[in-house]
Write a protein that holds these residues in place. Structure first.
Motif, PDB file in Angstrom:
ATOM      1  N   LYS A 259      -0.986   0.580   3.602  1.00 42.84           N
ATOM      2  CA  LYS A 259      -1.539  -0.463   2.744  1.00 42.84           C
ATOM      3  C   LYS A 259      -1.923   0.178   1.420  1.00 42.84           C
ATOM      4  N   GLN A 260      -1.708  -0.584   0.370  1.00 43.42           N
ATOM      5  CA  GLN A 260      -1.986  -0.099  -0.977  1.00 43.42           C
ATOM      6  C   GLN A 260      -3.453  -0.327  -1.312  1.00 43.42           C
ATOM      7  N   ILE A 261      -4.085   0.693  -1.856  1.00 48.81           N
ATOM      8  CA  ILE A 261      -5.453   0.605  -2.353  1.00 48.81           C
ATOM      9  C   ILE A 261      -5.375   0.862  -3.856  1.00 48.81           C
ATOM     10  N   THR A 262      -5.903  -0.080  -4.635  1.00 49.22           N
ATOM     11  CA  THR A 262      -5.892   0.062  -6.088  1.00 49.22           C
ATOM     12  C   THR A 262      -7.332   0.094  -6.578  1.00 49.22           C
ATOM     13  N   GLU A 263      -7.630   1.123  -7.334  1.00 47.83           N
ATOM     14  CA  GLU A 263      -8.944   1.280  -7.938  1.00 47.83           C
ATOM     15  C   GLU A 263      -8.756   1.614  -9.400  1.00 47.83           C
ATOM     16  N   GLN A 264      -9.839   1.625 -10.123  1.00 51.95           N
ATOM     17  CA  GLN A 264      -9.748   1.982 -11.535  1.00 51.95           C
ATOM     18  C   GLN A 264      -9.174   3.384 -11.675  1.00 51.95           C
ATOM     19  N   GLY A 265      -7.990   3.479 -12.264  1.00 47.21           N
ATOM     20  CA  GLY A 265      -7.363   4.770 -12.508  1.00 47.21           C
ATOM     21  C   GLY A 265      -6.684   5.396 -11.312  1.00 47.21           C
ATOM     22  N   ALA A 266      -6.551   4.667 -10.191  1.00 45.41           N
ATOM     23  CA  ALA A 266      -5.935   5.256  -9.001  1.00 45.41           C
ATOM     24  C   ALA A 266      -5.210   4.200  -8.168  1.00 45.41           C
ATOM     25  N   ILE A 267      -4.085   4.607  -7.609  1.00 46.29           N
ATOM     26  CA  ILE A 267      -3.348   3.798  -6.642  1.00 46.29           C
ATOM     27  C   ILE A 267      -2.955   4.750  -5.523  1.00 46.29           C
ATOM     28  N   TYR A 268      -3.254   4.372  -4.295  1.00 45.14           N
ATOM     29  CA  TYR A 268      -2.838   5.216  -3.193  1.00 45.14           C
ATOM     30  C   TYR A 268      -2.527   4.350  -1.985  1.00 45.14           C
ATOM     31  N   TYR A 269      -1.883   4.953  -1.012  1.00 46.90           N
ATOM     32  CA  TYR A 269      -1.395   4.254   0.171  1.00 46.90           C
ATOM     33  C   TYR A 269      -1.946   4.962   1.394  1.00 46.90           C
ATOM     34  N   ILE A 270      -2.538   4.195   2.310  1.00 49.76           N
ATOM     35  CA  ILE A 270      -3.116   4.781   3.512  1.00 49.76           C
ATOM     36  C   ILE A 270      -2.563   4.082   4.756  1.00 49.76           C
ATOM     37  N   ALA A 271      -2.459   4.844   5.830  1.00 49.34           N
ATOM     38  CA  ALA A 271      -2.043   4.316   7.125  1.00 49.34           C
ATOM     39  C   ALA A 271      -2.765   5.105   8.207  1.00 49.34           C
ATOM     40  N   GLN A 272      -2.942   4.467   9.365  1.00 44.69           N
ATOM     41  CA  GLN A 272      -3.561   5.139  10.506  1.00 44.69           C
ATOM     42  C   GLN A 272      -2.554   5.325  11.625  1.00 44.69           C
ATOM     43  N   PHE A 273      -2.858   6.295  12.483  1.00 42.61           N
ATOM     44  CA  PHE A 273      -2.002   6.600  13.624  1.00 42.61           C
ATOM     45  C   PHE A 273      -2.872   7.204  14.724  1.00 42.61           C
ATOM     46  N   PRO A 274      -2.458   7.046  15.991  1.00 39.11           N
ATOM     47  CA  PRO A 274      -3.264   7.582  17.097  1.00 39.11           C
ATOM     48  C   PRO A 274      -3.131   9.102  17.223  1.00 39.11           C
ATOM     49  N   VAL A 275      -4.222   9.744  17.622  1.00 41.26           N
ATOM     50  CA  VAL A 275      -4.246  11.184  17.900  1.00 41.26           C
ATOM     51  C   VAL A 275      -4.988  11.358  19.218  1.00 41.26           C
ATOM     52  N   GLU A 276      -4.242  11.446  20.307  1.00 40.03           N
ATOM     53  CA  GLU A 276      -4.852  11.516  21.628  1.00 40.03           C
ATOM     54  C   GLU A 276      -5.275  12.929  22.019  1.00 40.03           C
ATOM     55  N   GLN A 277      -4.584  13.933  21.497  1.00 41.02           N
ATOM     56  CA  GLN A 277      -4.881  15.319  21.864  1.00 41.02           C
ATOM     57  C   GLN A 277      -4.480  16.240  20.718  1.00 41.02           C
ATOM     58  N   GLN A 278      -4.920  17.486  20.795  1.00 39.18           N
ATOM     59  CA  GLN A 278      -4.518  18.458  19.783  1.00 39.18           C
ATOM     60  C   GLN A 278      -3.021  18.693  19.912  1.00 39.18           C
ATOM     61  N   GLU A 279      -2.301  18.500  18.842  1.00 40.75           N
ATOM     62  CA  GLU A 279      -0.869  18.761  18.847  1.00 40.75           C
ATOM     63  C   GLU A 279      -0.327  18.726  17.424  1.00 40.75           C
ATOM     64  N   THR A 280       0.871  19.236  17.281  1.00 41.46           N
ATOM     65  CA  THR A 280       1.551  19.193  15.993  1.00 41.46           C
ATOM     66  C   THR A 280       2.374  17.920  15.931  1.00 41.46           C
ATOM     67  N   ARG A 281       2.222  17.177  14.851  1.00 37.99           N
ATOM     68  CA  ARG A 281       2.954  15.939  14.644  1.00 37.99           C
ATOM     69  C   ARG A 281       3.948  16.139  13.506  1.00 37.99           C
ATOM     70  N   THR A 282       5.059  15.411  13.572  1.00 38.07           N
ATOM     71  CA  THR A 282       6.059  15.437  12.509  1.00 38.07           C
ATOM     72  C   THR A 282       5.993  14.108  11.768  1.00 38.07           C
ATOM     73  N   PHE A 283       5.746  14.182  10.472  1.00 33.68           N
ATOM     74  CA  PHE A 283       5.655  12.999   9.625  1.00 33.68           C
ATOM     75  C   PHE A 283       6.916  12.882   8.783  1.00 33.68           C
ATOM     76  N   THR A 284       7.420  11.679   8.658  1.00 36.39           N
ATOM     77  CA  THR A 284       8.519  11.377   7.745  1.00 36.39           C
ATOM     78  C   THR A 284       8.043  10.232   6.865  1.00 36.39           C
ATOM     79  N   ILE A 285       7.956  10.488   5.575  1.00 37.22           N
ATOM     80  CA  ILE A 285       7.442   9.520   4.619  1.00 37.22           C
ATOM     81  C   ILE A 285       8.548   9.173   3.632  1.00 37.22           C
ATOM     82  N   ASN A 286       8.775   7.882   3.433  1.00 39.47           N
ATOM     83  CA  ASN A 286       9.769   7.390   2.473  1.00 39.47           C
ATOM     84  C   ASN A 286       9.028   6.772   1.298  1.00 39.47           C
TER      85      ASN A 286
END
Length: 144
Positions: free
Chosen positions: A97-124
């Motif tokens: 989801k896009q968050i727009t503030e004065q002088g900033a635009i960013y995108y945030i998303a959440q994901f589950p983390v059930e245990q300590q592990e290495t995750r692979t992210f692919t962002i387009n």
């Protein structure tokens, strides 16, 4: 909302200062005059009021990915999508989801983390009319 951006950035910086295997240095990819900055952290690093204002679940088992796109020194509106895979290659789509503030635009998303592990992210990310893909691995540590 300006406070939200500040807290997200502080959370990202706090994570790298606290965790031994945290991000070393700045995470970014450069495509011409466009720079994509990204970071991940566990949502408990956010203060409760900040998480609420961003409509994020604050939990030791919820991660957050934060992406911002800067072109010629200014934030830009773009399309951001992606997935996160666990060690079994089970893929979870990221709903940014896009968050727009004065002088900033960013995108945030959440994901589950059930245990300590290495995750692979692919962002387009949409950059200059085409889609650029960023892939990275991140070891995540659920909070206590």
């Amino acid at each position: 909302m300006g406070r939200l951006l500040s807290c997200l950035l502080v959370a990202c910086l706090s994570l790298s200062a606290v965790a031994a295997d945290a991000i070393k240095g700045e995470r970014k990819e450069v495509f011409g005059d466009t720079t994509v900055h990204y970071s991940t952290f566990i949502s408990t690093f956010l203060q409760p009021d900040i998480a609420k204002s961003a409509e994020l679940v604050r939990s030791k088992n919820q991660g957050v990915i934060n992406v911002s796109v800067i072109k010629a020194g200014k934030p830009v509106v773009t399309q951001v999508s992606g997935t996160v895979k666990d060690l079994t290659s089970a893929s979870v789509p990221l709903k940014f989801k896009q968050i727009t503030e004065q002088g900033a635009i960013y995108y945030i998303a959440q994901f589950p983390v059930e245990q300590q592990e290495t995750r692979t992210f692919t962002i387009n990310v949409g950059v200059d009319g085409k889609t650029e893909t960023i892939s990275f691995n991140q070891e995540l540590f659920p909070g206590e």
